[in-house]
Design a protein around this motif. Structure first.
Motif, short mmCIF file in Angstrom:
data_model
loop_
_atom_site.label_atom_id
_atom_site.label_comp_id
_atom_site.label_asym_id
_atom_site.label_seq_id
_atom_site.Cartn_x
_atom_site.Cartn_y
_atom_site.Cartn_z
N TYR A 163 0.90 -1.30 0.09
CA TYR A 163 0.27 0.21 0.04
C TYR A 163 0.96 1.26 0.04
O TYR A 163 0.62 2.07 -0.83
CB TYR A 163 -0.85 0.10 1.33
N MET A 164 1.79 1.43 0.83
CA MET A 164 2.60 2.52 1.11
C MET A 164 3.69 2.64 0.00
O MET A 164 4.22 4.00 -0.02
CB MET A 164 3.24 2.54 2.46
N ASN A 165 3.87 1.66 -0.82
CA ASN A 165 4.87 1.69 -1.75
C ASN A 165 4.23 1.55 -3.11
O ASN A 165 5.00 1.31 -4.07
CB ASN A 165 6.24 0.93 -1.55
N HIS A 166 3.02 1.61 -3.27
CA HIS A 166 2.36 1.13 -4.41
C HIS A 166 2.78 2.37 -5.23
O HIS A 166 2.70 3.58 -4.86
CB HIS A 166 1.03 1.20 -4.04
N SER A 167 2.99 2.23 -6.86
CA SER A 167 3.56 3.31 -7.40
C SER A 167 2.49 4.43 -7.89
O SER A 167 2.85 5.53 -8.01
CB SER A 167 3.89 2.54 -8.92
N VAL A 168 1.26 4.09 -7.62
CA VAL A 168 0.19 5.13 -7.99
C VAL A 168 -0.27 5.86 -6.61
O VAL A 168 -0.42 6.83 -6.72
CB VAL A 168 -0.94 4.58 -8.68
N LEU A 169 -0.35 4.80 -5.64
CA LEU A 169 -0.97 5.58 -4.39
C LEU A 169 -0.13 6.02 -3.27
O LEU A 169 -0.50 6.96 -2.57
CB LEU A 169 -1.54 4.22 -3.69
N LYS A 170 1.27 5.88 -3.59
CA LYS A 170 2.04 6.21 -2.59
C LYS A 170 2.29 7.94 -2.51
O LYS A 170 2.39 8.45 -1.16
CB LYS A 170 3.54 5.77 -2.92
N PRO A 171 2.27 8.62 -3.60
CA PRO A 171 2.30 10.07 -3.26
C PRO A 171 1.00 10.71 -2.54
O PRO A 171 1.08 11.73 -2.22
CB PRO A 171 2.28 10.66 -4.78
N SER A 172 -0.30 9.90 -2.67
CA SER A 172 -1.32 10.40 -1.97
C SER A 172 -1.87 9.74 -0.81
O SER A 172 -2.95 10.03 -0.65
CB SER A 172 -2.41 10.39 -3.21
N THR A 173 -1.01 8.92 -0.11
CA THR A 173 -1.47 8.32 0.92
C THR A 173 -0.45 8.67 2.17
O THR A 173 0.84 8.85 2.08
CB THR A 173 -1.10 6.78 0.72
N ARG A 174 -1.07 8.84 3.46
CA ARG A 174 -0.30 9.15 4.40
C ARG A 174 -1.15 8.47 5.52
O ARG A 174 -2.49 8.02 5.52
CB ARG A 174 -0.53 10.61 4.73
N ARG A 175 -0.33 8.16 6.68
CA ARG A 175 -0.75 7.40 7.90
C ARG A 175 -1.58 8.41 8.73
O ARG A 175 -0.87 9.75 8.85
CB ARG A 175 0.27 6.79 8.70
N VAL A 176 -2.69 8.14 9.12
CA VAL A 176 -3.19 9.26 10.08
C VAL A 176 -3.47 8.71 11.58
O VAL A 176 -4.01 9.60 12.42
CB VAL A 176 -4.50 9.82 9.27
N SER A 177 -3.40 7.69 11.71
CA SER A 177 -3.44 7.26 13.24
C SER A 177 -1.89 7.03 13.91
O SER A 177 -1.08 6.94 13.32
CB SER A 177 -4.06 5.74 13.40
N ASN A 178 -2.02 7.01 15.19
CA ASN A 178 -0.66 6.86 15.96
C ASN A 178 -0.02 5.73 15.74
O ASN A 178 1.36 5.50 15.86
CB ASN A 178 -0.85 7.16 17.53
N ASP A 179 -1.06 4.65 15.41
CA ASP A 179 -0.31 3.29 15.14
C ASP A 179 -0.30 2.97 13.74
O ASP A 179 -0.41 4.19 13.15
CB ASP A 179 -0.99 2.14 15.69
N ASP A 180 -0.28 1.88 13.39
CA ASP A 180 -0.09 1.84 11.66
C ASP A 180 -1.35 1.03 11.18
O ASP A 180 -1.18 -0.03 10.42
CB ASP A 180 1.07 0.84 11.54
N THR A 181 -2.54 1.54 11.80
CA THR A 181 -3.75 0.94 11.54
C THR A 181 -4.67 1.50 10.44
O THR A 181 -5.63 1.06 9.67
CB THR A 181 -4.69 0.51 12.70
N ILE A 182 -4.50 3.00 10.44
CA ILE A 182 -5.56 3.96 9.61
C ILE A 182 -4.55 4.89 8.75
O ILE A 182 -3.84 5.50 8.96
CB ILE A 182 -6.22 4.63 10.69
N TYR A 183 -5.02 4.78 7.40
CA TYR A 183 -4.28 5.54 6.34
C TYR A 183 -5.35 6.16 5.54
O TYR A 183 -6.54 5.72 5.30
CB TYR A 183 -3.46 4.70 5.51
N ASP A 184 -5.06 7.48 4.76
CA ASP A 184 -6.00 8.07 4.02
C ASP A 184 -5.19 8.14 2.75
O ASP A 184 -3.91 8.41 2.58
CB ASP A 184 -6.14 9.45 4.43
N THR A 185 -6.04 8.05 1.53
CA THR A 185 -5.56 8.12 0.23
C THR A 185 -6.58 9.08 -0.41
O THR A 185 -7.59 9.19 -0.36
CB THR A 185 -5.36 6.76 -0.49
N VAL A 186 -6.01 10.36 -0.94
CA VAL A 186 -6.87 11.34 -1.58
C VAL A 186 -6.55 10.81 -3.00
O VAL A 186 -5.82 10.44 -3.70
CB VAL A 186 -6.16 12.74 -1.26
N PHE A 187 -7.74 11.21 -3.68
CA PHE A 187 -8.05 10.99 -5.19
C PHE A 187 -8.76 11.52 -5.83
O PHE A 187 -9.71 12.44 -5.33
CB PHE A 187 -8.03 9.45 -5.51
N GLN A 188 -8.90 11.78 -7.10
CA GLN A 188 -9.81 12.44 -7.77
C GLN A 188 -10.55 11.97 -8.64
O GLN A 188 -10.05 11.16 -9.58
CB GLN A 188 -8.97 13.87 -8.39
#
Length: 157
Positions: A40-65
């Motif tokens: 997920y974090m290294n996916h060629s398309v998703l990586k630039p628009s993905t960030r971790r939003v939780s203090n642990d490694d369980t929740i991430y946001d990906t912005v898309f158009q």
């Protein structure tokens, strides 16, 4: 895709799941949590628009158009137990779409519809997230309405 800006790229923290008991080994996914997060974090398309939003490694946001210009956020929850299906929701918006329930949870993508479906799909998290986002990007006309910050936008069906 969208880029969060900056070079801060959260590294997935290693998480181990115990599979010493026979019950746990039957339920455990064949894909490790680290591989799911890395895909997920290294996916060629998703990586630039993905960030971790939780203090642990369980929740991430990906912005898309979408193709009609709306920027949306897909929030992804990956349980610590990799035999459980991830949960994906559209965040910060109210919309109507045949892949969404009334809480904006993605219910129309079969591989994440149940824990059993997720285990048997043998998909990596990055591929699953990409497929859901790609569907929403290419089928924005299936969205019947959006509610963004008290703004109501109606799309006739």
């Amino acid at each position: 895709m969208f880029s969060w800006g900056g070079s801060r790229s959260p590294a997935p923290a290693p998480a181990a799941t115990s599979s010493h008991s026979p019950v746990a080994s039957r339920r455990a996914s064949t894909i490790s949590r680290n591989i799911h997060l890395s895909s997920y974090m290294n996916h060629s398309v998703l990586k630039p628009s993905t960030r971790r939003v939780s203090n642990d490694d369980t929740i991430y946001d990906t912005v898309f158009q979408t193709t009609n210009g709306f920027a949306l956020i897909l929030r992804v929850y990956l349980p610590n137990d990799t035999s459980r299906a991830p949960t994906m929701t559209l965040h910060g918006v109210r919309a109507s779409h045949n892949w969404l329930d009334i809480r904006m949870k993605v219910i129309g993508y079969a591989p994440i519809s149940s824990d059993q479906s997720w285990r048997s799909s043998n998909l990596k998290l990055g591929d699953a997230v990409y497929t859901v986002i790609h569907h929403f990007q290419l089928t924005p006309r299936e969205f019947r309405y959006f509610l963004l910050c008290d703004l109501y936008i109606y799309f006739p069906c």
